[in-house]
Motif scaffolding. Structure first.
Motif, PDB file in Angstrom:
ATOM      1  N   HIS A 149      53.659 -48.706   9.539  1.00  0.00           N
ATOM      2  CA  HIS A 149      53.443 -48.149  10.766  1.00  0.00           C
ATOM      3  C   HIS A 149      52.826 -46.972  11.024  1.00  0.00           C
ATOM      4  O   HIS A 149      52.309 -46.300  11.866  1.00  0.00           O
ATOM      5  N   GLY A 150      52.680 -45.955   9.857  1.00  0.00           N
ATOM      6  CA  GLY A 150      52.118 -44.720   9.712  1.00  0.00           C
ATOM      7  C   GLY A 150      52.710 -43.612  10.495  1.00  0.00           C
ATOM      8  O   GLY A 150      52.167 -42.625  10.702  1.00  0.00           O
ATOM      9  N   LEU A 151      53.846 -43.889  10.797  1.00  0.00           N
ATOM     10  CA  LEU A 151      54.824 -43.061  11.624  1.00  0.00           C
ATOM     11  C   LEU A 151      55.516 -41.948  10.369  1.00  0.00           C
ATOM     12  O   LEU A 151      55.805 -42.365   9.404  1.00  0.00           O
ATOM     13  N   GLY A 152      55.586 -40.656  10.913  1.00  0.00           N
ATOM     14  CA  GLY A 152      56.113 -39.719   9.785  1.00  0.00           C
ATOM     15  C   GLY A 152      55.331 -39.300   9.107  1.00  0.00           C
ATOM     16  O   GLY A 152      55.775 -38.366   8.089  1.00  0.00           O
ATOM     17  N   SER A 153      53.824 -39.350   9.122  1.00  0.00           N
ATOM     18  CA  SER A 153      52.910 -38.679   8.274  1.00  0.00           C
ATOM     19  C   SER A 153      52.355 -37.311   8.774  1.00  0.00           C
ATOM     20  O   SER A 153      52.819 -36.818   9.749  1.00  0.00           O
ATOM     21  N   THR A 154      51.692 -36.749   7.903  1.00  0.00           N
ATOM     22  CA  THR A 154      51.209 -35.218   8.122  1.00  0.00           C
ATOM     23  C   THR A 154      50.549 -35.343   9.339  1.00  0.00           C
ATOM     24  O   THR A 154      50.636 -34.540  10.505  1.00  0.00           O
ATOM     25  N   ALA A 155      49.634 -36.712   9.700  1.00  0.00           N
ATOM     26  CA  ALA A 155      48.761 -36.548  10.991  1.00  0.00           C
ATOM     27  C   ALA A 155      49.583 -36.979  12.335  1.00  0.00           C
ATOM     28  O   ALA A 155      49.282 -36.623  13.347  1.00  0.00           O
ATOM     29  N   ASN A 156      50.509 -37.986  11.895  1.00  0.00           N
ATOM     30  CA  ASN A 156      51.505 -38.562  13.209  1.00  0.00           C
ATOM     31  C   ASN A 156      52.816 -37.968  12.621  1.00  0.00           C
ATOM     32  O   ASN A 156      53.484 -39.245  12.254  1.00  0.00           O
ATOM     33  N   PRO A 157      53.399 -36.869  13.121  1.00  0.00           N
ATOM     34  CA  PRO A 157      54.594 -36.364  12.400  1.00  0.00           C
ATOM     35  C   PRO A 157      55.779 -36.913  13.397  1.00  0.00           C
ATOM     36  O   PRO A 157      55.520 -37.483  14.609  1.00  0.00           O
ATOM     37  N   VAL A 158      56.936 -36.987  12.818  1.00  0.00           N
ATOM     38  CA  VAL A 158      58.098 -37.045  13.760  1.00  0.00           C
ATOM     39  C   VAL A 158      58.189 -35.689  14.732  1.00  0.00           C
ATOM     40  O   VAL A 158      58.195 -34.862  14.080  1.00  0.00           O
TER      41      VAL A 158
ATOM     42  N   LYS B 213      56.483 -49.061  30.152  1.00  0.00           N
ATOM     43  CA  LYS B 213      57.734 -49.551  29.576  1.00  0.00           C
ATOM     44  C   LYS B 213      57.322 -50.310  28.102  1.00  0.00           C
ATOM     45  O   LYS B 213      55.924 -50.730  28.121  1.00  0.00           O
ATOM     46  N   PRO B 214      58.113 -50.503  27.166  1.00  0.00           N
ATOM     47  CA  PRO B 214      57.766 -51.165  25.920  1.00  0.00           C
ATOM     48  C   PRO B 214      57.136 -52.367  26.190  1.00  0.00           C
ATOM     49  O   PRO B 214      56.146 -52.765  25.544  1.00  0.00           O
ATOM     50  N   ARG B 215      57.593 -53.247  27.108  1.00  0.00           N
ATOM     51  CA  ARG B 215      56.863 -54.705  27.449  1.00  0.00           C
ATOM     52  C   ARG B 215      55.407 -54.410  27.746  1.00  0.00           C
ATOM     53  O   ARG B 215      54.609 -54.912  27.341  1.00  0.00           O
ATOM     54  N   ALA B 216      55.131 -53.464  28.753  1.00  0.00           N
ATOM     55  CA  ALA B 216      53.704 -53.242  28.944  1.00  0.00           C
ATOM     56  C   ALA B 216      52.808 -52.807  27.796  1.00  0.00           C
ATOM     57  O   ALA B 216      51.579 -53.174  27.929  1.00  0.00           O
TER      58      ALA B 216
ATOM     59  N   PHE C 193      48.717 -54.545  24.106  1.00  0.00           N
ATOM     60  CA  PHE C 193      47.871 -54.275  22.903  1.00  0.00           C
ATOM     61  C   PHE C 193      48.826 -54.181  21.649  1.00  0.00           C
ATOM     62  O   PHE C 193      48.419 -54.806  20.605  1.00  0.00           O
ATOM     63  N   HIS C 194      49.802 -53.288  21.584  1.00  0.00           N
ATOM     64  CA  HIS C 194      50.603 -53.018  20.640  1.00  0.00           C
ATOM     65  C   HIS C 194      51.633 -54.277  20.271  1.00  0.00           C
ATOM     66  O   HIS C 194      52.161 -54.781  21.180  1.00  0.00           O
ATOM     67  N   THR C 195      52.093 -54.134  18.920  1.00  0.00           N
ATOM     68  CA  THR C 195      52.900 -55.093  18.378  1.00  0.00           C
ATOM     69  C   THR C 195      54.299 -54.696  18.706  1.00  0.00           C
ATOM     70  O   THR C 195      54.794 -53.518  18.873  1.00  0.00           O
ATOM     71  N   PRO C 196      55.277 -55.754  19.178  1.00  0.00           N
ATOM     72  CA  PRO C 196      56.662 -55.346  19.719  1.00  0.00           C
ATOM     73  C   PRO C 196      57.291 -54.394  18.166  1.00  0.00           C
ATOM     74  O   PRO C 196      58.182 -53.673  18.578  1.00  0.00           O
ATOM     75  N   ASP C 197      57.221 -55.023  17.093  1.00  0.00           N
ATOM     76  CA  ASP C 197      57.694 -54.368  15.900  1.00  0.00           C
ATOM     77  C   ASP C 197      57.519 -52.706  15.827  1.00  0.00           C
ATOM     78  O   ASP C 197      58.219 -51.968  15.602  1.00  0.00           O
ATOM     79  N   TYR C 198      55.964 -52.446  16.236  1.00  0.00           N
ATOM     80  CA  TYR C 198      55.565 -51.188  16.367  1.00  0.00           C
ATOM     81  C   TYR C 198      56.252 -50.317  17.226  1.00  0.00           C
ATOM     82  O   TYR C 198      56.598 -49.304  16.859  1.00  0.00           O
ATOM     83  N   ILE C 199      56.275 -51.005  18.531  1.00  0.00           N
ATOM     84  CA  ILE C 199      56.855 -50.328  19.450  1.00  0.00           C
ATOM     85  C   ILE C 199      58.323 -49.888  19.272  1.00  0.00           C
ATOM     86  O   ILE C 199      58.864 -48.978  19.660  1.00  0.00           O
ATOM     87  N   ALA C 200      59.142 -50.829  18.853  1.00  0.00           N
ATOM     88  CA  ALA C 200      60.351 -50.729  18.399  1.00  0.00           C
ATOM     89  C   ALA C 200      60.734 -49.567  17.343  1.00  0.00           C
ATOM     90  O   ALA C 200      61.545 -48.582  17.387  1.00  0.00           O
TER      91      ALA C 200
END
Length: 379
Positions: free
Chosen positions: A85-94, A52-55, A59-66
Motif C-alpha cells: 500500500h505504499g504506507l510508511g515510505s519516505t514520501a508517505n510516512p507514518v 467516512k471510510p465507506r464514502a 474510489f479507494h479499496t476497502p483493504d487500503y482504507i483499513a
C-alpha cells in the motif's frame, strides 16, 4: 452565487514530519491570512467534515482504507503493508493524523460537490492530492480527493465534468482513475522530466486527456498562452457542467520542488477565467512547499474568485500572519525577502513564449476534435 471556502483546524500543527517537504503550515495560514484581510466572513466559511471510510470506497479499496486507519492507530507499518500500500515510505510516512487529515480533505471536496449541485464556486485549499492510487499511497498523497470530487459530481447526475491541473507535477493518480471515463475531460500542465515522469505529450488517456509537459522556466506569458490557446478552447468545446481546478502552487518560481517560474498572478488568472466556462467550479489546492508562496497564492486565488485584491503592502494584521512563518530548510526561509512578508500579489513574471511550448500547444490543438467527440459521447 457567493463563493464558499472550506477549511479545517486539523491542518494547524499537523505535519508529515520535521524533514518532510510538507512539514510547513499551508491551509491554516491561508485561513489566517484570509481572515486578517477580512476575506473570510462566517457566512462564506464551512468546516470540512471527515469522510467516512465507506464514502472513501467510491474510489479507494476497502483493504487500503483499513490499512491506512490501522497505520494511524498503531503508528507503525509492517513490511507487507508498506510494499502493498505504499504506507510508511519516505514520501508517505507514518504520522499522527495520516488518516484523519487526508480524510478531512476528502470530506471537504465531497462537501464541495454537494454545495455546487445547483451552481456556484467553492475553494478547498486542503484538497488537490492528485497522486494517490486506489490502493496505494503515492507522492505525498494518501487519498485522491480530486478523483473523489469528480466521482461525487458524477453521482449528482452531472453529465460532463472537466478536470484542469496546473500543479508542477503530473496528476498520475487522476489520469489512472479516469481511464475509460467517457464523461470526463482532463487537462494537465506540468513540468517535463519531473517526478512522477508521466503525462507525456502523446499520452491521451484513451482519448480523454490533454497532457502538456512544459520546460523549465515557464513564465506568466507562456501560461497565459496555454490558457487562451489550449485550456479555454478545449473547455469551450467540451461545454462542462462542472470544472474542478487543481491549483497547486509549486509552479511558482520560489518553490523548491520544481523549476517553473510563474507568479501567483498566473494562478489567479486561470481560476477567474474558468468561472465563465461552467456553472459550477471547485478550486483545490495541491502542491506547494514554500510556506509564503503557498499562503499568498491560495489566498490570492480566493480573493480573485470573490473579485477582491489588495495592491501594494497588505494591512498590518495580515503581514503579521506572514511574519510568523518559519522555514528553516532553505536559506531564503531563514531570511525571507520583504515582499514575501508584506505583499499578496507577486510582481508579474512575463517573458517570451518559447517555440517548444507553442509547438506542443499546436500538437494538442490538432486533437481537440476528440474533445468535441467526447462531449457528444458524454451527452
Amino acid at each position: 452565487m457567493t463563493p464558499i471556502f472550506i477549511g479545517s483546524e486539523i491542518y494547524r500543527g499537523s505535519s508529515y514530519g520535521a524533514w518532510h517537504p510538507l512539514h510547513i503550515p499551508r491551509v491554516s495560514t491561508v485561513m489566517d491570512l484570509s481572515r486578517a484581510l477580512g476575506w473570510l466572513p462566517p457566512s462564506q466559511y464551512r468546516t470540512s467534515p471527515r469522510a467516512k471510510p465507506r464514502a472513501l470506497t467510491l474510489f479507494h479499496t476497502p483493504d487500503y482504507i483499513a490499512a491506512l486507519q490501522q497505520a494511524e492507530a498503531t503508528q507503525r507499518v509492517d513490511d507487507d503493508t508498506r510494499a502493498r500500500h505504499g504506507l510508511g515510505s519516505t514520501a508517505n510516512p507514518v504520522f499522527p493524523e495520516m488518516y484523519r487529515r487526508p480524510a478531512t480533505g476528502a470530506g471537504g471536496v465531497m462537501l464541495a460537490a454537494e454545495l455546487v449541485r445547483d451552481g456556484g464556486i467553492v475553494h478547498v485549499p486542503g484538497g488537490g492530492t492528485h497522486h494517490a492510487m486506489a490502493s496505494y499511497a503515492n507522492g505525498f498523497c494518501y487519498l485522491n480527493d480530486p478523483v473523489l470530487c469528480l466521482l461525487s459530481l458524477r453521482q449528482l447526475g452531472l453529465a460532463r465534468i472537466a478536470y484542469v491541473d496546473i500543479d508542477a507535477h503530473h496528476c498520475d493518480g487522476v489520469e489512472a482513475a479516469l481511464t475509460g471515463a467517457s464523461d470526463m475531460l482532463m487537462i494537465s500542465v506540468h513540468e517535463e522530466r519531473r517526478w512522477p515522469f508521466t503525462g507525456a505529450l502523446d499520452d491521451d488517456g484513451g482519448g480523454r486527456a490533454l497532457n502538456l509537459p512544459v520546460p523549465r522556466g515557464l513564465n506568466d506569458t507562456e501560461m497565459r498562452t496555454i490558457l487562451q490557446r489550449l485550456i479555454l478552447p478545449a473547455l469551450e468545446r467540451f461545454d462542462p457542467d462542472a470544472i474542478v481546478l487543481q491549483c497547486g502552487s509549486d509552479a511558482i518560481e520560489e518553490d523548491p520542488l520544481s523549476r517553473l517560474s510563474l507568479s501567483n498572478n498566473a494562478h489567479a488568472e486561470v481560476a477567474v477565467a474558468l468561472t465563465a466556462l461552467a456553472p459550477r467550479l471547485i478550486v483545490l489546492g495541491g502542491g506547494g512547499y514554500n510556506p509564503w508562496s503557498v499562503a499568498r497564492c491560495w489566498t490570492r486565488v480566493w480573493g480573485a474568485l470573490n473579485g477582491w485584491a489588495v495592491q501594494g503592502h497588505i494591512p498590518e494584521g495580515a503581514a503579521q500572519v506572514l511574519e510568523g512563518l518559519r522555514w528553516n530548510r532553505r536559506a531564503a526561509g531563514r531570511n525571507p525577502p520583504e515582499a514575501w512578508r508584506s505583499t499578496l500579489i507577486d510582481p508579474p513574471h512575463e517573458g517570451p513564449v518559447r517555440t517548444e511550448i507553442t509547438d506542443r500547444i499546436d500538437h494538442l490543438r490538432r486533437r481537440l476534435p476528440r474533445a468535441r467527440q467526447l462531449r457528444e459521447t458524454a451527452s
